[in-house]
Design an enzyme around this catalytic site. Sequence first.
Site, PDB file in Angstrom:
ATOM      1  N   GLU A 314       0.823  -1.218   0.000  1.00  0.00           N
ATOM      2  CA  GLU A 314       0.000   0.000   0.000  1.00  0.00           C
ATOM      3  C   GLU A 314       0.855   1.265   0.000  1.00  0.00           C
ATOM      4  OE1 GLU A 314      -2.818  -0.561   3.257  1.00  0.00           O
ATOM      5  OE2 GLU A 314      -4.123  -1.701   1.906  1.00  0.00           O
ATOM      6  N   ASP A 393      -8.738  -8.723   3.260  1.00  0.00           N
ATOM      7  CA  ASP A 393      -8.503  -7.638   4.208  1.00  0.00           C
ATOM      8  C   ASP A 393      -9.690  -7.464   5.152  1.00  0.00           C
ATOM      9  OD1 ASP A 393      -7.501  -5.458   5.476  1.00  0.00           O
ATOM     10  OD2 ASP A 393      -7.697  -4.070   3.798  1.00  0.00           O
ATOM     11  N   GLU A 421     -13.189  -1.846  11.424  1.00  0.00           N
ATOM     12  CA  GLU A 421     -13.040  -1.083  10.172  1.00  0.00           C
ATOM     13  C   GLU A 421     -14.135  -1.404   9.150  1.00  0.00           C
ATOM     14  OE1 GLU A 421      -9.253  -1.589   8.276  1.00  0.00           O
ATOM     15  OE2 GLU A 421      -9.852  -0.488   6.486  1.00  0.00           O
TER      16      GLU A 421
HETATM   17  O1  GCW Z   1      -7.351  -2.619   5.686  1.00  0.00           O
HETATM   18  C1  GCW Z   1      -6.317  -1.791   5.385  1.00  0.00           C
HETATM   19  C2  GCW Z   1      -6.654  -0.516   6.056  1.00  0.00           C
HETATM   20  C3  GCW Z   1      -5.488   0.391   6.179  1.00  0.00           C
HETATM   21  C4  GCW Z   1      -4.388  -0.362   6.887  1.00  0.00           C
HETATM   22  C5  GCW Z   1      -4.049  -1.608   6.094  1.00  0.00           C
HETATM   23  C6  GCW Z   1      -3.013  -2.460   6.808  1.00  0.00           C
HETATM   24  C7  GCW Z   1      -2.816   0.587   8.390  1.00  0.00           C
HETATM   25  O2  GCW Z   1      -7.685   0.084   5.335  1.00  0.00           O
HETATM   26  O3  GCW Z   1      -5.886   1.510   6.904  1.00  0.00           O
HETATM   27  O4  GCW Z   1      -3.253   0.445   7.091  1.00  0.00           O
HETATM   28  O5  GCW Z   1      -5.181  -2.389   5.937  1.00  0.00           O
HETATM   29  O6  GCW Z   1      -3.424  -3.399   7.462  1.00  0.00           O
HETATM   30  O7  GCW Z   1      -1.848  -2.182   6.712  1.00  0.00           O
END
Ligand code: GCW
Length: 848
Positions: A314, A393, A421
């Site tokens: 990311e 995720d 989340e």
């Molecule tokens: O699910 C995603 C989240 C990000 C997060 C990432 C991760 C901290 O939306 O906010 O970053 O995973 O786990 O690294």
Amino acid sequence: MRISLYSRTIRRLVLGVILLAWSGSAGAETGQPAWLRYARLDSATADRNARVIPRSVLTVGSSAPIQKAGEELVAGVRGMLGGEPRLVTQLPAEGAIIAGTLTDLRREHPGLIPDGMVATDGYWLKATTVRGARHLVIAGQSDRGVLYGAFTLLRKIGVGESVASIDQKDAPYAPIRWVNEWNKIDGSIERGYGGRSIFWEGGHIRDDLSRVSEYGRLLASLGINGISINNVNAEPIVLSAEFIPQVARVADLLRPWGVRLVLAIDFGSPQSLGKLPTYDPLDPAVIAWWKARADDLYKAIPDFGGFVLKADSEGRVGPSAYGRTHADAANVVARALAPHGGVIFYRGFVYDHHMDWNNPKNDRARAANDNFRPLDGQFDSNAIIQIKHGPIDFQVREPTSPLFGALERTNQAIELQITQEYFGQARHTVFLPPMWKETLDFDLHVGSGGPSPVKAIVSGRTFHRPTGGFVGVSNVGLNANWYGNHLSQANLYGFGRLAWNPDLSVAQIADEWTRLTFGNDPLVVRTISRIQLESWPTYERYTGPLGLQTLTDIVGNHYGVAVEASERNGWGQWHRADDKGVGMDRTVKSGTGFIGQYAPAVSKQYETAENCPDDLLLFMHHVPYTHRLHSGKSVIQYIYDSHYAGAAEVEQFLRDWDGLKGRVDDERFAEVRAQLDYQTGQAIVWRDAVSRWFAKASGIADERGRVNNYPGRIEAEAATLTGYVVKAVTPWETASGDGAVECPAASCTAAFQFAGPAGKFDVTVRYFDVNTGAARFRVKLGEHTVAEWTAADRIPTRRIDGSSSARYVLRDVSLASGDTIVVEGTPDAGETAALDYVEIQPVTSRKQ
Ligand code: GCW
């Protein structure tokens, strides 16, 4: 001057007394002490132990965790059972609770505890009688173990389990039981919903760290023994010399609770912070830089736990910049930590977020396995790969990550997300342990002989690894109740309990948590436990059934409904719904081959739609909407039915909660009620949005005629508008009818005419509450104002869409045919007092 100071002091004192009296009343509980309230037990529960618990507490040993154990025992027994428990320094003739390490107890009080061992960080709770005196012994394998034993004893008293003849040994299932906090040093929290950071503010560690100690206590009560306090999207500066004394303050506060401190690091730090020309993990200067940072940290924090690293993920930099592997990256840091006994958690969450969505063979779910499997055996023994429980995720339903089964010669930890989340961000109640438990118990059919559930793999049992365990992304905040929702605390509790013992049942966890947090009234226990246990399947029904994943705005706030947000972008959370069918083909035969990452015994369950469990069907297969599930129902009808069922279940939670009025303190009763009421309204938004979207895409109507047919609903676009203008909403499915109306003036009105026969009605005003301002609404019936409110909620969006969709319900309104309901909106600071519809339902249709 003097007089005014004096009178101010008096005023403060008086206020203080009032506040004190108030906080002691049954009417006010903030949720801050969570499950460690030690509230006075009802007599039936208290009686199970009142007479067998000695009121003297003797601690043996002077370490901070043992002192904490003593203080907790005194506070807990006093709070729950009353009397005047006290700490003593000599063994009293009438008996005592005696807490110390096994070694110290045997030395200081021979004969108190028989021969026998306790495993690492475990404890032995034993009722014993010596020379006529009845003692309750808490013997820990370590100082931490003593503290864990004390909390366990108090938990048993709290839930009313008799300890009269207790003789129980227990020890944690795995050495790693940690939490991560995604806190930024400015004090905000990535994906945190309980307020600002308890650790950081304004670019440094907070001055007031009182909540850190309280949090350490909560963690210790669950046996959690480590915490990282900054975001995995890490700011390099946390490793600078000026930060070390600051983070050392946090470590000092957590140490008495047996909790070690960890920092998240940025892999580019040798260059960005250290001013080296490179951050190549094989470069000698980089190697030396990491070593020096670790050495400095351990000077200030001798029990420092180690680092967490998110690399090549990311947008974070990583070893790929130099053609190096994840093992090279993990090991350079691991070797800096090794001499001090530290570990590195290297995150397995690595994927390409610019994937070509046109290529049907591309698949984000494959990424972790594709990246890490080839490196198995190359990681040092103090490196741990931290793996999210599913391959995408933290979605509402995912299969178990195949990576757990693929790493036989590498330490692992499972990463579970406590913070909600993708689960309604604490505005929806979703109790996650049942979901985690499914993964922990899932047998990946690897290793040699015997079952290999994920819990056994990550703890190191299956492949005989030296370390491993459980990491929870917690993200508590300064909000008095930590998460922004009282019921969400149960997720931290459940995480800790499962990390200690993943064999516990979720029913037991929910039951314990409820008793400790809300008391032992049987109706309270039954109702809250049931809401918790049903909440995840319910949430799944209205946000993403059949393995669709959470149908939320995945490129935005991850909160409200947005069915297509996952599609036609590189993030790879595709469900590939079109006018013919839905689902990702992940088969080996015709799809992305993801299913081939599992052992044959698992892949054969998934490879054909016939064998695949319904709840993962669309995760694994692309099928026509008419495909029949195992139940015989078509996919499309299931999507409709499930959304209606989910929304109805949330409404039932609210009704059940209402039955607890007077049995739960007023403050928490009202706050949870407001949360469930809001959730009930949001579930309707999800239901309507998803079912309308799929009705349009598939062209297949709901057999039961509910979708696109809303009796009693009058669209704002069809009302008589003064000032209000019609506005298209994006995505279209998040507003009823053809969109919403917005007020571009100082104030506007929308008049809704009631055409039915006279009677009593519930009138729902569906409006939009964005986070820019606080628009005002007034509802008039004839000349009378019947409702007024301000739209000042902290909804996570500036836009008019599913996230901001809110409702106000007027109950028992008498209406006659031809009556006009006028909604007047007054915008504020960019919030346009937007309206979606008014829905008029006879009171007689209200479920009781
Ligand atoms: O699910 C995603 C989240 C990000 C997060 C990432 C991760 C901290 O939306 O906010 O970053 O995973 O786990 O690294």
